[in-house]
Motif scaffolding. Structure first.
Motif, PDB file in Angstrom:
ATOM      1  N   SER A 526       0.783  -1.275   0.016  1.00 48.04           N
ATOM      2  CA  SER A 526       0.015   0.128   0.054  1.00 48.04           C
ATOM      3  C   SER A 526       0.706   1.308   0.008  1.00 48.04           C
ATOM      4  CB  SER A 526      -0.912   0.055   1.195  1.00 48.04           C
ATOM      5  OG  SER A 526       0.073  -0.128   2.522  1.00 48.04           O
ATOM      6  N   SER A 527       2.080   1.230   0.471  1.00 45.30           N
ATOM      7  CA  SER A 527       2.904   2.389   0.374  1.00 45.30           C
ATOM      8  C   SER A 527       3.161   2.989  -0.778  1.00 45.30           C
ATOM      9  CB  SER A 527       4.541   1.944   1.088  1.00 45.30           C
ATOM     10  OG  SER A 527       4.874   1.094   0.413  1.00 45.30           O
ATOM     11  N   MET A 528       3.231   1.910  -2.116  1.00 43.18           N
ATOM     12  CA  MET A 528       3.343   2.530  -3.346  1.00 43.18           C
ATOM     13  C   MET A 528       2.285   3.444  -3.874  1.00 43.18           C
ATOM     14  SD  MET A 528       6.083   1.501  -4.914  1.00 43.18           S
ATOM     15  CE  MET A 528       5.695   1.802  -6.424  1.00 43.18           C
ATOM     16  N   PHE A 529       1.057   3.254  -3.249  1.00 40.79           N
ATOM     17  CA  PHE A 529      -0.012   4.369  -3.633  1.00 40.79           C
ATOM     18  C   PHE A 529       0.522   5.851  -3.319  1.00 40.79           C
ATOM     19  CE2 PHE A 529      -3.042   0.763  -2.807  1.00 40.79           C
ATOM     20  CZ  PHE A 529      -2.782   0.310  -4.162  1.00 40.79           C
ATOM     21  N   ASP A 530       1.126   5.835  -2.091  1.00 40.05           N
ATOM     22  CA  ASP A 530       1.720   7.065  -1.506  1.00 40.05           C
ATOM     23  C   ASP A 530       2.871   7.650  -2.477  1.00 40.05           C
ATOM     24  OD1 ASP A 530      -0.340   7.412   0.296  1.00 40.05           O
ATOM     25  OD2 ASP A 530       0.856   6.210   1.923  1.00 40.05           O
ATOM     26  N   LYS A 531       3.729   6.670  -2.604  1.00 39.88           N
ATOM     27  CA  LYS A 531       5.028   7.136  -3.700  1.00 39.88           C
ATOM     28  C   LYS A 531       4.721   7.424  -4.980  1.00 39.88           C
ATOM     29  CE  LYS A 531       8.136   3.787  -0.956  1.00 39.88           C
ATOM     30  NZ  LYS A 531       8.848   2.586  -0.878  1.00 39.88           N
ATOM     31  N   LEU A 532       3.670   6.739  -5.447  1.00 37.62           N
ATOM     32  CA  LEU A 532       2.956   7.180  -6.625  1.00 37.62           C
ATOM     33  C   LEU A 532       2.086   8.469  -6.716  1.00 37.62           C
ATOM     34  CD1 LEU A 532       2.394   3.600  -8.426  1.00 37.62           C
ATOM     35  CD2 LEU A 532       4.273   5.237  -8.559  1.00 37.62           C
ATOM     36  N   GLN A 533       1.788   8.993  -5.637  1.00 39.36           N
ATOM     37  CA  GLN A 533       0.866  10.282  -5.614  1.00 39.36           C
ATOM     38  C   GLN A 533      -0.678   9.743  -6.109  1.00 39.36           C
ATOM     39  OE1 GLN A 533       3.185  14.073  -5.685  1.00 39.36           O
ATOM     40  NE2 GLN A 533       3.748  13.074  -7.733  1.00 39.36           N
ATOM     41  N   VAL A 534      -0.907   8.619  -5.588  1.00 34.30           N
ATOM     42  CA  VAL A 534      -2.237   8.061  -6.273  1.00 34.30           C
ATOM     43  C   VAL A 534      -3.195   8.975  -5.377  1.00 34.30           C
ATOM     44  CG1 VAL A 534      -4.055   6.104  -6.471  1.00 34.30           C
ATOM     45  CG2 VAL A 534      -1.574   6.154  -7.026  1.00 34.30           C
ATOM     46  N   PRO A 535      -4.226   9.429  -6.005  1.00 32.58           N
ATOM     47  CA  PRO A 535      -5.050  10.435  -5.126  1.00 32.58           C
ATOM     48  C   PRO A 535      -5.992   9.591  -4.111  1.00 32.58           C
ATOM     49  CG  PRO A 535      -5.521  11.111  -7.388  1.00 32.58           C
ATOM     50  CD  PRO A 535      -4.503   9.937  -7.202  1.00 32.58           C
ATOM     51  N   GLU A 536      -6.381  10.139  -3.047  1.00 32.57           N
ATOM     52  CA  GLU A 536      -6.847   9.146  -1.912  1.00 32.57           C
ATOM     53  C   GLU A 536      -8.150   8.775  -2.443  1.00 32.57           C
ATOM     54  OE1 GLU A 536      -6.062   8.397   0.957  1.00 32.57           O
ATOM     55  OE2 GLU A 536      -3.991   9.420   0.750  1.00 32.57           O
ATOM     56  N   GLU A 537      -8.945   9.448  -3.380  1.00 29.80           N
ATOM     57  CA  GLU A 537     -10.294   9.165  -3.752  1.00 29.80           C
ATOM     58  C   GLU A 537      -9.928   8.263  -5.043  1.00 29.80           C
ATOM     59  OE1 GLU A 537      -9.061  12.922  -5.835  1.00 29.80           O
ATOM     60  OE2 GLU A 537      -9.014  11.957  -3.908  1.00 29.80           O
ATOM     61  N   SER A 538      -9.038   7.783  -5.587  1.00 30.49           N
ATOM     62  CA  SER A 538      -8.812   6.967  -6.608  1.00 30.49           C
ATOM     63  C   SER A 538      -9.258   5.465  -6.513  1.00 30.49           C
ATOM     64  CB  SER A 538      -7.407   6.953  -7.247  1.00 30.49           C
ATOM     65  OG  SER A 538      -6.974   6.094  -8.052  1.00 30.49           O
ATOM     66  N   SER A 539      -9.852   4.987  -7.336  1.00 38.51           N
ATOM     67  CA  SER A 539     -10.223   3.434  -7.298  1.00 38.51           C
ATOM     68  C   SER A 539      -9.200   2.677  -7.185  1.00 38.51           C
ATOM     69  CB  SER A 539     -11.147   3.260  -8.478  1.00 38.51           C
ATOM     70  OG  SER A 539     -10.475   3.250  -9.620  1.00 38.51           O
ATOM     71  N   LEU A 540      -7.900   3.239  -7.697  1.00 38.95           N
ATOM     72  CA  LEU A 540      -6.689   2.330  -7.716  1.00 38.95           C
ATOM     73  C   LEU A 540      -6.270   2.021  -6.269  1.00 38.95           C
ATOM     74  CD1 LEU A 540      -4.566   4.053 -10.462  1.00 38.95           C
ATOM     75  CD2 LEU A 540      -5.970   2.054 -10.606  1.00 38.95           C
ATOM     76  N   ARG A 541      -6.610   2.880  -5.429  1.00 34.51           N
ATOM     77  CA  ARG A 541      -6.395   2.385  -3.807  1.00 34.51           C
ATOM     78  C   ARG A 541      -7.278   1.339  -3.331  1.00 34.51           C
ATOM     79  NH1 ARG A 541      -3.068   5.664  -0.696  1.00 34.51           N
ATOM     80  NH2 ARG A 541      -2.280   7.572  -1.793  1.00 34.51           N
ATOM     81  N   CYS A 542      -8.339   1.242  -4.178  1.00 33.11           N
ATOM     82  CA  CYS A 542      -9.206  -0.070  -3.586  1.00 33.11           C
ATOM     83  C   CYS A 542      -8.679  -1.503  -4.144  1.00 33.11           C
ATOM     84  CB  CYS A 542     -10.506   0.135  -4.362  1.00 33.11           C
ATOM     85  SG  CYS A 542     -11.841  -1.091  -3.737  1.00 33.11           S
ATOM     86  N   ALA A 543      -7.593  -1.999  -3.382  1.00 29.64           N
ATOM     87  CA  ALA A 543      -6.777  -3.188  -3.829  1.00 29.64           C
ATOM     88  C   ALA A 543      -7.312  -4.432  -3.117  1.00 29.64           C
ATOM     89  CB  ALA A 543      -5.353  -2.959  -3.710  1.00 29.64           C
ATOM     90  N   VAL A 544      -7.253  -5.357  -3.688  1.00 34.40           N
ATOM     91  CA  VAL A 544      -7.796  -6.771  -2.854  1.00 34.40           C
ATOM     92  C   VAL A 544      -6.619  -7.083  -1.997  1.00 34.40           C
ATOM     93  CG1 VAL A 544      -8.379  -8.957  -3.171  1.00 34.40           C
ATOM     94  CG2 VAL A 544      -9.364  -7.420  -4.806  1.00 34.40           C
ATOM     95  N   PRO A 545      -6.916  -7.272  -0.731  1.00 32.91           N
ATOM     96  CA  PRO A 545      -5.812  -7.874   0.189  1.00 32.91           C
ATOM     97  C   PRO A 545      -5.808  -9.292   0.203  1.00 32.91           C
ATOM     98  CG  PRO A 545      -7.927  -7.417   1.340  1.00 32.91           C
ATOM     99  CD  PRO A 545      -8.247  -7.046   0.181  1.00 32.91           C
ATOM    100  N   ILE A 546      -4.603 -10.126   0.188  1.00 32.60           N
ATOM    101  CA  ILE A 546      -4.294 -11.299   0.074  1.00 32.60           C
ATOM    102  C   ILE A 546      -4.695 -11.898   1.538  1.00 32.60           C
ATOM    103  CG2 ILE A 546      -2.435 -12.975  -0.618  1.00 32.60           C
ATOM    104  CD1 ILE A 546      -1.430 -10.639  -2.205  1.00 32.60           C
ATOM    105  N   MET A 547      -5.463 -12.996   1.680  1.00 34.96           N
ATOM    106  CA  MET A 547      -5.588 -13.742   2.948  1.00 34.96           C
ATOM    107  C   MET A 547      -4.207 -14.240   3.217  1.00 34.96           C
ATOM    108  SD  MET A 547      -9.114 -15.536   2.158  1.00 34.96           S
ATOM    109  CE  MET A 547      -9.212 -16.163   3.977  1.00 34.96           C
ATOM    110  N   ASN A 548      -3.448 -14.887   2.468  1.00 36.82           N
ATOM    111  CA  ASN A 548      -2.225 -15.514   3.150  1.00 36.82           C
ATOM    112  C   ASN A 548      -1.015 -15.020   2.083  1.00 36.82           C
ATOM    113  OD1 ASN A 548      -0.422 -17.248   4.091  1.00 36.82           O
ATOM    114  ND2 ASN A 548      -1.079 -19.057   2.938  1.00 36.82           N
ATOM    115  N   PRO A 549      -0.457 -13.749   2.226  1.00 32.47           N
ATOM    116  CA  PRO A 549       0.493 -13.186   1.406  1.00 32.47           C
ATOM    117  C   PRO A 549       1.705 -14.117   1.826  1.00 32.47           C
ATOM    118  CG  PRO A 549      -0.035 -11.720   3.229  1.00 32.47           C
ATOM    119  CD  PRO A 549      -0.764 -12.997   3.361  1.00 32.47           C
ATOM    120  N   LEU A 550       2.613 -13.982   0.528  1.00 33.07           N
ATOM    121  CA  LEU A 550       4.046 -14.831   0.500  1.00 33.07           C
ATOM    122  C   LEU A 550       4.728 -14.227   1.481  1.00 33.07           C
ATOM    123  CD1 LEU A 550       4.637 -15.583  -3.063  1.00 33.07           C
ATOM    124  CD2 LEU A 550       3.814 -17.073  -1.448  1.00 33.07           C
ATOM    125  N   THR A 551       4.665 -12.890   1.712  1.00 33.01           N
ATOM    126  CA  THR A 551       5.577 -11.790   2.661  1.00 33.01           C
ATOM    127  C   THR A 551       4.783 -10.760   3.031  1.00 33.01           C
ATOM    128  OG1 THR A 551       7.335 -10.431   2.669  1.00 33.01           O
ATOM    129  CG2 THR A 551       6.626 -10.833   0.523  1.00 33.01           C
TER     130      THR A 551
END
Length: 810
Positions: A526-551
């Motif tokens: 999620s830190s990449m959204f801030d680094k890329l300056q994605v607006p807070e209201e952008s739908s790109l920030r609506c990312a699917v969380p992984i239940m069992n991430p590799l890391t």
């Protein structure tokens, strides 16, 4: 998971050899990777007593030993060791022995005296040095004085055993225990197991509930938490039989209390932990999430800073251990411990796996919790551990168990018919046979309305459906007994989809343009959204969380491919690779909302990146840096080869790109490509010190606008006429605006347009710029006259004056 045949024999009788049992396990879906004989290389190695010890008269270091090895006649053995004495009992390798270290023993003569064997050290017998004292590890291994003479050394060291090494699948957590393997052996051999009777005498005269308090703060991560209190604890070495069992399981003996917790973990599959009661602040243990930044001091004497996602067992002041992974150093059981709290719990496997991976800390306990433990076993495990210590005379046991079990396990029932199972397996097994198999595995089973209902035992958390039941039937019935049948169905030739062919064309073109394809995981932080300056209201920030991430570094599924290509650039820059030209064609995942209730939209995207020098380093090359127009040229050539034409190039704004150095390529109102220089703030956030240019396209949109119908056009027979137009326009007028007017006004003979010069300077008025265009006119059926070209130019100039305020430069 590894276990000795002796340990299995403690609870069940069988006549099969270790190899036969291993084959039976493997064929039943409990694969045995290796059968290891603990006494390998110890044949013809026996115990012997040194009856006489004298120096070799022809040597200043050899000693001649007259040995009693249990035979009618004593033998002579020479040694150069200086730690042996008359009366010592030592391992003796007889003639013909082939030791574990590869040494072959033969009869020989040393300085005139025959030697009929060799006295052995721990190293020559390949004994585990971690289990030895310093004296045992150096020189000849001296056995206890009461060791019988003439018996195999393997028997003395408890190595007259065979160890089965299992390569278990993650779903069979029940088989990560001796009891689980005994249950399987009972079904495979047809013999009944002998479970140990667990009977604890609560003789300490106190109640456990008066001494320790147990609490669960996070019921999602800890479903049950139980504890017993032991008084008058005597820390001592474990009995030899327990050491042997643990060593065969690959666990080092420490002391009786720790060994018992490990023994019960391997026996029942229930990890446990022992706390020094006097070191538990407030005499309270709580299962809770760690506080962000909280220090965790574990048994390996390492301090770790918690991220706030870990589950810990805490006392009234601090975290006393990483739940399910490793205990804390402050509450460790030591020689001065007199009161012990035994803890057994059921933790969420996903949470334990994440913590273990994030910290790089794997243990026997974490491996079992990750695969799932039986929530009903916590109290039984505590009783078993208390009983074992009590039988050793190492403690007294307080009355009762403190047990916090807020939400009881729901019994799992699976409904099926014999026809459903047979249809799935391709068999003709009777319902009675299925019932017999499932009952032998511990399932309860009964019939109701022409269907079977199977009650799943608590230790089989992997069985939840009819498909799982069919697997149980198949593996016990025997996979080899299921008849082979030919597959049937319509044969279809494999081929790529239209989109896959299109993507292959894109890759071929971009590689031909000097770029390299990259592949990355479809995850992001999620830190990449801030680094890329994605607006807070952008739908790109609506990312699917992984239940069992590799890391923990990548807990989300990506919504923009720019994140992947820029992370790749960041990684290359950290390795001093600063001249980059690469692209990636991959999906992004756009959910309709969170939490996800339906499948996210999967969009195939194309993104590329260039930076660094325009040409490779060479004596005949300059050091010009790549600029915006290099990227624009790549994109335009790609579109040209994909047969995408008649698009407009307009300036635009993009959150991650430099304002004024960003272009949108459009067909009507639809954007087919975005390209530009990465915003300096984004570069600073990624730690990249030089300019980067990127593009991003939707592959579905490109496919929509590519030309699909082509026709042959012969080479022109008649010459073209070229007119150069040097125009004066306001500095704010875009070249695309002028180009559009020229193409629209040039008439039916228009062929091609090129912008070949842009100039501002002393010979041009302030606020103006000069733009020079070359316009080609050509006819397919005649030679054009100058008058026809001049008429077209006049029309162009008139329209340019009207729409762009352009004037012909003198």
């Amino acid at each position: 998971m590894q276990v000795s045949i002796k340990w299995l024999h403690d609870y069940i009788d069988f006549h099969e050899t270790a190899e036969e049992l291993a084959d039976a396990y493997t064929m039943a879906g409990v694969p045995v990777e290796n059968v290891v004989r603990a006494d390998a290389g110890l044949a013809k190695v026996v115990t012997g007593r040194i009856e006489e010890l004298r120096p070799n008269p022809d040597s200043d270091h050899l000693l001649v030993c007259r040995m009693n090895v249990g035979e009618k006649e004593q033998i002579t053995v020479q040694t150069g060791a200086d730690n042996v004495h008359e009366g010592d009992i030592v391992p003796v390798a007889l003639v013909g022995a082939h030791l574990p270290n590869g040494l072959k023993i033969s009869k020989g003569k040393m300085r005139g005296i025959v030697s009929n064997g060799m006295l052995c050290s721990a190293g020559e017998l390949k004994l585990d040095e971690t289990m030895l004292t310093q004296g045992q590890a150096d020189g000849i291994y001296i056995l206890p004085p009461d060791t019988p003479v003439g018996i195999p050394v393997s028997q003395v060291f408890g190595l007259d055993d065979v160890v089965l090494e299992f390569e278990l699948t993650a779903n069979r957590g029940d088989c990560f225990s001796v009891f689980g393997l005994v249950r399987e052996a009972a079904v495979l051999t047809g013999n009944k197991p002998r479970w140990p009777r667990i009977n604890v005498k609560e003789d300490a005269g106190e109640k456990a509930a008066d001494l320790i308090e147990i609490e669960i703060e996070d019921e999602e991560l800890c479903s049950r938490f139980s504890a017993r209190v032991l008084r008058n604890v005597k820390i001592a070495p474990s009995p030899r039989w327990m050491k042997e069992r643990l060593e065969a399981a690959g666990i080092r003996s420490i002391n009786n209390v720790v060994d018992v917790t490990n023994f019960v973990m391997v026996e029942l599959g229930q990890p446990m932990h022992a706390y020094d009661y006097d070191q538990i602040a407030g005499h309270k243990l709580t299962a809770r999430r760690a506080k962000e930044g909280e220090m965790l001091h574990t048994l390996d004497d390492s301090s770790r800073r918690a991220k706030g996602t870990e589950l810990v067992i805490a006392d009234a002041e601090k975290a006393a251990g990483l739940a399910g992974v490793m205990g804390g150093l402050e509450t460790e059981v030591t020689e001065s411990t007199t009161t012990v709290v035994l803890e057994a719990a059921s933790f969420d496997g996903v949470s334990i796996r994440r913590t273990s991976r994030a910290l790089g800390l794997h243990s026997e306990s974490s491996g079992r919790f990750e695969r799932g433990v039986d929530v009903e076993h916590t109290v039984r495990a505590l009783d078993r551990a208390a009983q074992l210590l009590q039988d050793m005379g190492a403690c007294t046991v307080t009355e009762g168990i403190v047990d916090v079990y807020p939400v009881r396990r729901n019994e799992v029932e699976v409904r099926f018919t014999a026809d459903e199972i047979n249809s799935r397996l391709g068999t003709n097994i009777s319902g009675a046979r299925m019932t017999s198999i499932l009952e032998s595995l511990g399932f309860g089973i009964w019939e109701e309305e022409e269907r079977y209902i199977a009650s799943v035992p608590s230790w089989r958390g992997d069985v939840t459906s009819m498909e799982d039941i069919s697997e149980e039937v198949a593996r016990i019935h025997g996979y080899d007994k299921i008849p082979a049948t030919r597959p049937y169905g319509e044969t279809v030739q494999g081929r790529q989809s239209e989109q896959q062919d299109f993507i292959d064309d894109i890759k071929r073109i971009l590689v031909g343009l000097g770029m390299t394809e990259t592949l990355s995981l479809s995850f992001m932080n999620s830190s990449m959204f801030d680094k890329l300056q994605v607006p807070e209201e952008s739908s790109l920030r609506c990312a699917v969380p992984i239940m069992n991430p590799l890391t923990d570094e990548y807990p989300l599924v990506r919504t923009t491919l720019l994140a992947s290509v820029l992370e790749n650039a960041q990684r290359n820059f950290s390795r001093k690779n600063t001249d980059l030209r690469f692209f990636e064609a991959a999906p992004v995942f756009l959910p309709k909302g969170l939490p996800v209730t339906e499948q996210p939209d999967e969009e195939m995207m194309l993104a590329g990146l260039i930076t660094g020098r325009r040409y490779p380093v060479g004596w005949n090359q300059n050091n010009d840096a790549i600029d915006f127009y290099d990227m624009k040229g790549i994109v335009e050539e790609l579109l040209k080869q994909l047969s995408i034409t008649k698009y407009a190039v307009e300036p635009g704004e993009h959150f991650a790109l430099h304002p004024g150095k960003t272009a949108f390529l459009k067909k009507g109102r639809e954007i087919i490509a975005v390209l530009g220089e990465v915003h300096p703030v984004v570069l600073a956030a990624l730690g990249i010190p030089q300019k980067i240019y990127v593009f991003e396209m939707n592959i579905g949109t490109l496919m929509k606008y590519r030309a699909k119908n082509f026709h042959y056009e012969p080479l022109p027979r008649f010459p073209a006429i070229t007119r150069d137009l040097a125009l004066l326009v306001d500095e704010g007028v875009a070249a695309e605006s002028v180009t559009c007017v020229i193409k629209r006004s040039a008439g039916k003979y228009f062929k091609e347009l090129r912008l070949f010069d842009v100039y501002t300077g002393a010979q041009v008025a302030a606020g103006k710029k000069s733009m020079a265009f070359s316009v080609d006119f050509q006819s397919l059926d005649k030679t054009l006259k100058d008058e026809e070209a001049d008429a077209a130019v006049e029309k162009i100039l008139a329209d340019l004056q009207k729409e762009c305020g352009a004037e012909l430069r003198a």
